[in-house]
Design a protein around this motif. Structure first.
Motif: not given
Length: 211
Positions: A55-76
């Motif tokens: 990760y570049v910084d904590k902001y990219e880390l958070l963005d990635k966490i949220v994006e992945d979780r929202m993808t999973e939420f959409t699938t669910a």
């Protein structure tokens, strides 16, 4: 990181999970703005080079966490690809598998959702969830081939009501410590959708007063 989790080296996958868990835990404790990369690496027990490798910084880390979780939420929340409305039970006491899957997903990632829907979460997160729920609602209408022009209540009002019911029940469930099973919550959501809150309460009262 754009690696497919299925193709990822297990050691890298474990490292990413540890980093993400550390971030969510720290955000619970002190809020995102007060979390530093040093905090994350200490909590995850990794060095800074390992963090910056992913990760570049904590902001990219958070963005990635949220994006992945929202993808999973959409699938669910999505219906199975082979779903037909002939498979849908109109019995309010039979919750659809998609509702159960949704609450199981929330339970699996309870710490994340509890955080993001609290005042320590990121602005606009609840709105993103609402948008996904609303799009799922319209998709179900398309599959059902319903004539929305014939509906007396404006469809946007129906969509907003359904979206609020979904998010409201999920938020309550998390805040209450998930005292009920995913299947139980799925059933309540189905009953509220089909009967409405007034009818649910009326039916309950009639049942209790019956001899």
């Amino acid at each position: 990181m754009s690696l497919d989790p299925k193709q990822m080296d297990p050691r890298i996958k474990r490292t990413l999970l540890v980093i993400r868990d550390a971030m969510i835990g720290l955000m619970h404790e002190k809020g995102f703005e007060h979390v530093t990369v040093r905090d994350i690496t200490q909590r995850a027990e990794i060095n800074r080079a390992t963090f910056y490798r992913h990760y570049v910084d904590k902001y990219e880390l958070l963005d990635k966490i949220v994006e992945d979780r929202m993808t999973e939420f959409t699938t669910a929340i999505s219906l199975p690809s082979d779903f037909t409305f002939e498979d849908l039970s109109l019995d309010p006491e039979t919750p659809p598998s998609s509702f159960i899957c949704l609450f199981e997903h929330i339970a699996q990632h309870a710490m994340f959702y509890r955080l993001m829907l609290s005042d320590k979460g990121i602005p606009g997160f609840a709105g993103r969830m609402e948008q996904i729920i609303r799009e799922s609602f319209y998709h179900r209408l398309q599959l059902a081939e319903r004539d929305t022009l014939a509906v007396k209540t404006p469809m946007e009002l129906v969509a907003r009501y359904a979206t609020s019911a979904h998010l409201g029940l999920m938020t309550y469930w998390l805040e209450a410590g998930m005292p009920y099973t995913p299947a139980f919550m799925a059933l309540q959501l189905k009953r509220l959708h089909m009967l409405g809150p007034t009818q649910v309460v009326t039916n309950t009262s009639q049942t209790k007063s019956s001899p």
